[in-house]
Design an enzyme around this catalytic site. Structure first.
Site, PDB file in Angstrom:
ATOM      1  N   SER A   1       2.928  -6.708  32.695  1.00  0.00           N
ATOM      2  CA  SER A   1       3.294  -5.333  33.060  1.00  0.00           C
ATOM      3  C   SER A   1       4.761  -5.065  32.719  1.00  0.00           C
ATOM      4  O   SER A   1       5.116  -3.964  32.286  1.00  0.00           O
ATOM      5  CB  SER A   1       2.981  -5.028  34.520  1.00  0.00           C
ATOM      6  OG  SER A   1       3.760  -5.842  35.341  1.00  0.00           O
TER       7      SER A   1
ATOM      8  N   ASP B   1      11.404 -10.095  36.281  1.00  0.00           N
ATOM      9  CA  ASP B   1      10.438 -10.078  35.173  1.00  0.00           C
ATOM     10  C   ASP B   1      10.948  -9.195  34.025  1.00  0.00           C
ATOM     11  O   ASP B   1      10.960  -9.606  32.860  1.00  0.00           O
ATOM     12  CB  ASP B   1       9.075  -9.530  35.637  1.00  0.00           C
ATOM     13  CG  ASP B   1       8.357 -10.465  36.590  1.00  0.00           C
ATOM     14  OD1 ASP B   1       8.968 -11.446  37.027  1.00  0.00           O
ATOM     15  OD2 ASP B   1       7.184 -10.201  36.901  1.00  0.00           O
TER      16      ASP B   1
HETATM   17  C1  MEV Z   1       6.909 -12.222  40.152  1.00  0.00           C
HETATM   18  O1  MEV Z   1       6.848 -12.512  38.749  1.00  0.00           O
HETATM   19  C2  MEV Z   1       8.150 -12.820  40.754  1.00  0.00           C
HETATM   20  C3  MEV Z   1       8.315 -12.648  42.271  1.00  0.00           C
HETATM   21  O2  MEV Z   1       9.524 -13.369  42.618  1.00  0.00           O
HETATM   22  C4  MEV Z   1       8.426 -11.206  42.675  1.00  0.00           C
HETATM   23  C5  MEV Z   1       9.746 -10.556  42.267  1.00  0.00           C
HETATM   24  O3  MEV Z   1      10.688 -11.232  41.900  1.00  0.00           O
HETATM   25  O4  MEV Z   1       9.781  -9.314  42.344  1.00  0.00           O
HETATM   26  C6  MEV Z   1       7.176 -13.302  43.044  1.00  0.00           C
END
Ligand code: MEV
Length: 322
Positions: A101, A144
């Site tokens: 995403s 991300d």
């Molecule tokens: C998701 O890829 C990573 C998490 O740490 C959520 C975030 O950082 O927003 C689980």
């Protein structure tokens, strides 16, 4: 005067998938994380339909979130979202915790910028892609999108304003990425951990700080090229993530299979609750991937920290079909 794109104009952009090497979940609470763009990802192609071909909302075939995302992004470029056709080609599993995403957001923003002939500055593009990611996942730390937008390996910390810095690796790192095939969402495990922390803040905050220390140790090992120490840190962080309740029996089985096949370390990557895992396997990617496939899982080898990934990510092209 800026010329508007004509109907039939099409543009496309590549954006890489990502893995979180160290620090998922605790990054939400202000601890650092290390994340990396993969050498595969997705290509987003946008085409501007004629005004007469504008699809009525109920017939567009897009789900509500996709429609909201395209309309949100198109409006920022002065385009009518209902006229924007979006095609996505991906060589990573979508929705598997590998940042699809975030890559969709970054690719869409880049492709629309090329179509509208007004690419955004990197910081603005990342901010818009982060807004798009929130439509899919709710409030996120931003790690991300930062990894996907950078195209390389990053150190990420979220205090009020997120801080993101590239990490220069001693040498590119060979990983195996395994997909559990279990359905997952990012919001679920994040909300479950938040509830646990609210119930026992002192214990969880201390554990978050410990995870932060492990991430710092892992970053130092990465920079000096000490794969053994990095692998041990990944294993320790997996223990912490399992303790948070975000691993699953399937992920644990995959991690065990990877370690038994010679990986120096293995852990889940991303939010967990299903999704994907990574194994550090310098010189042994074929064996580790084969062990995961033998257990019935999809797995592929990936190299992080190669300059080529960062160059590819900047690539956006436009064609006029009209
Ligand atoms: C998701 O890829 C990573 C998490 O740490 C959520 C975030 O950082 O927003 C689980």
């Amino acid at each position: 005067m800026r010329r508007l794109p004509v109907h039939g104009a099409t543009a496309s952009a590549f954006a890489p998938a990502k893995v979180i090497l160290l620090g998922e979940h605790t990054v939400v609470y202000g601890e650092p994380a290390v994340a990396a763009a993969l050498d595969r990802g997705l290509r987003v192609t946008v085409t501007l339909a004629a005004a007469a071909e504008r699809e009525p909302r109920e017939q567009s075939g897009r789900d509500e979130r996709e429609r909201a995302v395209v309309e949100l992004a198109a409006a920022r470029f002065g385009l009518d979202g209902a006229r924007v056709r979006v095609e996505v080609q991906s060589d990573v599993p979508m929705g598997a915790g590998l940042g699809s995403s975030a890559a969709l957001g970054v690719g869409l923003v880049r492709a629309l910028g090329a179509l509208a002939r007004r690419p955004l500055a990197a910081a603005q593009a990342a901010a818009l892609a982060a807004e798009i990611d929130c439509v899919f996942h709710g409030q996120a730390s931003g790690v991300d999108v930062a990894a996907v937008a950078s195209g390389g390996v990053i150190w990420f910390e979220r205090f009020g304003e997120p801080q993101c810095a590239p990490i220069a690796l001693a040498q590119p790192l060979e990983l195996v990425v395994g997909s559990s095939g279990e359905p997952r969402s990012t919001a679920g495990p994040v909300a479950r951990l938040r509830a646990r922390r609210e119930a026992q803040p002192r214990i969880y905050d201390a554990t978050f700080r410990l995870a932060g220390e492990l991430v710092r140790a892992g970053r130092d090992a990465l920079v000096r090229g000490d794969a053994e120490a990095l692998g041990a840190t990944m294993d320790a962080l997996q223990g912490v993530l399992n303790g948070f309740g975000v691993s699953t029996p399937t992920l644990e089985r995959m991690i065990h299979a990877a370690r038994s096949a010679g990986a120096l370390g293995a852990k889940l990557t991303g939010a967990g609750g299903g999704g994907a895992m990574i194994a550090l396997a310098p010189g042994r990617t074929a064996e580790v991937a084969a062990a995961l496939r033998a257990e019935g899982f999809d797995a592929f080898a990936a190299t992080i920290g190669r300059a080529a990934a960062a160059e590819e990510v900047d690539h956006a092209r436009i064609e006029r079909r009209a």
